[in-house]
Design a protein around this motif. Sequence first.
Motif, PDB file in Angstrom:
ATOM      1  N   LEU A  57      41.826  48.934  48.443  1.00 30.19           N
ATOM      2  CA  LEU A  57      42.723  47.674  47.847  1.00 30.19           C
ATOM      3  C   LEU A  57      42.371  46.278  48.818  1.00 30.19           C
ATOM      4  CD1 LEU A  57      46.178  49.449  47.723  1.00 30.19           C
ATOM      5  CD2 LEU A  57      44.945  48.435  45.796  1.00 30.19           C
ATOM      6  N   ALA A  62      43.473  42.909  47.822  1.00 33.19           N
ATOM      7  CA  ALA A  62      45.033  42.771  48.336  1.00 33.19           C
ATOM      8  C   ALA A  62      45.297  41.711  49.493  1.00 33.19           C
ATOM      9  CB  ALA A  62      45.219  44.217  49.119  1.00 33.19           C
ATOM     10  N   ALA A 103      45.217  39.701  43.825  1.00 32.83           N
ATOM     11  CA  ALA A 103      46.321  40.896  44.117  1.00 32.83           C
ATOM     12  C   ALA A 103      47.231  40.935  42.978  1.00 32.83           C
ATOM     13  CB  ALA A 103      47.089  40.574  45.312  1.00 32.83           C
ATOM     14  N   VAL A 154      49.876  44.221  46.622  1.00 36.57           N
ATOM     15  CA  VAL A 154      49.447  44.058  45.453  1.00 36.57           C
ATOM     16  C   VAL A 154      50.354  44.152  44.212  1.00 36.57           C
ATOM     17  CG1 VAL A 154      46.999  45.024  46.289  1.00 36.57           C
ATOM     18  CG2 VAL A 154      48.912  46.580  45.406  1.00 36.57           C
TER      19      VAL A 154
END
Length: 205
Positions: free
Chosen positions: A45, A50, A67, A129
């Motif tokens: 991520l 993210a 994100a 996210v």
Amino acid sequence: MIFIRYENWKSYLRYYPFTSLLLIANLVMFFILTFNGGSTNNGTLLEYGAVTNGEPFRGEWWRYIAAVFLHNGFDHLFFNSFGLLVIAPPLERILGTFKYALLYLLSGILGNIVSVSYYDKIGELTLLVGASGAIYGVYGAFLYIALFQRNMMDEASRKMLYTLLIMGILFSFAPGIGMVAHLSGMVCGFFIYGLLIRLGKQRQM
């Protein structure tokens, strides 16, 4: 009832081009994450965008945008995609594609910014996210319509919206949910919509 979809897929693509693009982008990014470490893997991520207040990633502005298109697990993707697929489309018709896209993206970005500021304030590390802030921005816009443009929304749709908002707000307080992104996204969507309708002519449903 404006929140019931009657369109076939060809009509859907024609009437709601940006919503369709968002759905495709979310799915594509989900599969990219899945095949590159997993959509629930924090390292993956972070690699793909993210938002975090941890070093050395904090302050990277592109993450506040990226994100919005990432999701932590299939459940996260499913619930946000449902909101996009079913609830969001009427707003694209009301505002037009460009203003709708502006509201959606700004709500998501501002929701992330407010969230990071909040976690900085309480001294807690976070990783964010999801499209939730943007989707709650759409809900905020519909709330504005329900309150101040009542002729544009039938009573059944208004009641359904209020039910969704109450459930969504309560759900936002569950552990592991981005409460601040949800609530700040909704507030941003409410006020951004109010601003956008003053900058040009609206379409009627």
